[in-house]
Scaffold this active site. Structure first.
Site, PDB file in Angstrom:
ATOM      1  N   GLN A 169      43.729  62.179  71.097  1.00 43.77           N
ATOM      2  CA  GLN A 169      42.451  61.468  71.084  1.00 43.77           C
ATOM      3  C   GLN A 169      42.024  61.079  69.668  1.00 43.77           C
ATOM      4  OE1 GLN A 169      38.640  63.456  72.098  1.00 43.77           O
ATOM      5  NE2 GLN A 169      38.557  62.028  73.832  1.00 43.77           N
TER       6      GLN A 169
ATOM      7  N   GLY B 251      51.565  58.784  58.482  1.00 43.28           N
ATOM      8  CA  GLY B 251      51.826  60.032  57.757  1.00 43.28           C
ATOM      9  C   GLY B 251      52.663  59.774  56.515  1.00 43.28           C
TER      10      GLY B 251
ATOM     11  N   GLU C 189      38.003  35.261  44.525  1.00 42.69           N
ATOM     12  CA  GLU C 189      37.027  34.287  45.048  1.00 42.69           C
ATOM     13  C   GLU C 189      35.637  34.900  45.169  1.00 42.69           C
ATOM     14  OE1 GLU C 189      37.720  31.127  47.666  1.00 42.69           O
ATOM     15  OE2 GLU C 189      39.884  31.222  47.405  1.00 42.69           O
TER      16      GLU C 189
ATOM     17  N   GLY D 133      34.496  35.703  34.537  1.00 45.41           N
ATOM     18  CA  GLY D 133      35.013  35.956  35.876  1.00 45.41           C
ATOM     19  C   GLY D 133      33.889  35.801  36.874  1.00 45.41           C
TER      20      GLY D 133
ATOM     21  N   LEU E  30      39.224  28.122  37.536  1.00 46.58           N
ATOM     22  CA  LEU E  30      37.815  28.323  37.199  1.00 46.58           C
ATOM     23  C   LEU E  30      37.644  29.496  36.227  1.00 46.58           C
ATOM     24  CD1 LEU E  30      34.737  27.771  37.740  1.00 46.58           C
ATOM     25  CD2 LEU E  30      34.935  29.299  39.722  1.00 46.58           C
TER      26      LEU E  30
ATOM     27  N   GLU F 217      37.961  32.647  33.536  1.00 43.00           N
ATOM     28  CA  GLU F 217      38.497  32.886  32.195  1.00 43.00           C
ATOM     29  C   GLU F 217      38.388  34.373  31.891  1.00 43.00           C
ATOM     30  OE1 GLU F 217      36.577  30.295  29.394  1.00 43.00           O
ATOM     31  OE2 GLU F 217      37.042  28.493  30.562  1.00 43.00           O
TER      32      GLU F 217
ATOM     33  N   ILE G 172      45.081  32.611  37.542  1.00 42.80           N
ATOM     34  CA  ILE G 172      45.261  31.406  38.361  1.00 42.80           C
ATOM     35  C   ILE G 172      46.425  31.608  39.343  1.00 42.80           C
ATOM     36  CG2 ILE G 172      45.532  28.919  38.354  1.00 42.80           C
ATOM     37  CD1 ILE G 172      42.937  30.158  36.955  1.00 42.80           C
TER      38      ILE G 172
END
Length: 388
Positions: A282, A348, A372, A134, A128, A130, A160
């Site tokens: 924690q 880390g 997409e 986009g 789709l 180009e 693509i």
């Protein structure tokens, strides 16, 4: 309570998840780092998926496929992506390339092209975008001109996925330049058609095992019966396709995030600082809790969208499919980027090295916010649905 159906995947879906996870852990994960390092197509993954019938589970049984529903397809993509994001684009892009046929193709076209995909003999990509079209896909320049019983295509498609590896391509091209988006039609183009070539592979941040290339069309002459649906309906088909396939990108994002979270949990349990496991602190526990909470929220929205997608594919009117598919794609990809970044943080200095998989997962996650339809476009789509 037996008459109250659980708001959850069925036993069959959970069995499928275990099956795919075992396959991915055994036959895909061991190659994931090498595939990324060498930027090579994950042939081992394609072979393993095809041997187990998991490369294109969405193809209906009438064309030789497994006939899996949209939720099952999501689970396959999610579990493969947990091991290797590049490999998850095999089932995801096979669905992307073939949904236009399922939605709008003639029976003859479906029989001809879905059967080889179902058998694992061919992959199907989607063309789709180009270079200058986009997010504004309707601004495409690729032309298709009618010559008797043929159409002649000229243009260059950009970004693509699996280009060069896939045998078949759904290509959108302008057939009536005066009609704007209503002048775009969809075609099936074969890799072997005279005049089809491919640009060099893009050098990318992530998903390096999935080739991304230009598809170049130079006087590609194809029979008129390879048009998907009626002339001028291509852009409508493209948008309808994305309503279904954005959900597969959400699935990929979920898998990447789950893989990073699983690795980080294992790491902080074993890593010791100040005389005790890092998992005892924690601050670390709160990070893990937030990662898991947001991931589960994105998963539930994605599964919800998949069920709506399945209903729509079966012909039910689903008014909010466009909204929920955009929402799950935007949420899951944003969550994947956050979770993988936090996973790197929890490891880390080790997280920043290629000795451990979380930096790869962080690089792979980024594209899910872009392709997409960028997440900015998804938010525009959602707002448009809300304000209609």
């Amino acid at each position: 309570m037996d008459d109250f159906p659980a708001y959850a995947p069925s036993e069959e879906h959970e069995l499928l998840r275990r099956t795919v996870r075992e396959l991915a852990d055994a036959k895909i994960a061991p190659f994931a780092a090498e595939v990324d390092e060498e930027s090579r197509f994950p042939q081992e993954a394609l072979d393993a998926l095809a041997a187990s019938g998991l490369h294109a589970v969405h193809v209906p049984e009438s064309y030789g496929g497994a006939g899996a529903d949209a939720l099952a397809t999501v689970i396959v993509i999610e579990e493969v992506a947990r091991a290797c994001a590049s490999s998850s684009l095999i089932p995801a892009v096979n669905k992307l390339g073939t949904v236009p046929l399922l939605l709008a193709g003639s029976e003859e076209l479906k029989q001809r092209y879905l059967a080889p995909v179902a058998r694992g003999e061919a992959m199907f990509s989607y063309a789709l975008s180009e270079a200058d079209a986009g997010s504004d896909a309707a601004g495409m320049k690729t032309r298709a001109v009618r010559e008797g019983d043929f159409w002649v295509l000229n243009g260059t498609k950009m970004w693509i996925t699996n280009a060069g590896v896939s045998q078949f391509y759904t290509v959108m091209a302008v057939t009536d330049p005066s009609a704007g988006a209503r002048g775009i039609s969809a075609f099936v183009v074969e890799k072997s058609d005279a005049g089809v070539s491919f640009g060099p592979p893009e050098r990318k941040l992530g998903i390096k095992g999935s080739p991304t290339r230009q598809v170049i069309l130079e006087d590609v002459r194809i029979p008129a019966d390879r048009m998907i649906g009626a002339e001028g309906t291509g852009f409508k088909t493209a948008l309808a396709t994305l309503d279904h396939t954005r959900i597969t990108i959400a699935a990929q994002a979920l898998g990447i995030a789950q893989g990073a979270l699983d690795f980080a949990i294992g790491y902080v349990r074993q890593r010791r600082q100040f005389g005790r496991p890092v998992a005892d602190f924690q601050g670390v526990q709160f990070m893990l809790a937030d990662m898991a909470m947001r991931l589960e929220g994105a998963r539930q929205l994605t599964y919800h969208a998949a069920v709506k997608s399945e209903r729509a594919m079966r012909g039910e009117p689903v008014a909010d499919l466009t909204f929920v598919s955009s929402a799950c794609k935007a949420l899951a990809s944003d969550v994947a980027m956050d979770v993988t970044t936090d996973a790197v943080q929890l490891l880390g200095g080790y997280g920043y090295t290629r000795e451990f998989p979380v930096e790869r997962m962080m690089r792979d996650a980024k594209i899910t916010q872009i392709y997409e339809g960028t997440n900015q476009i998804q938010r525009m789509v959602m707002a448009r649905q809300l304000l209609r």
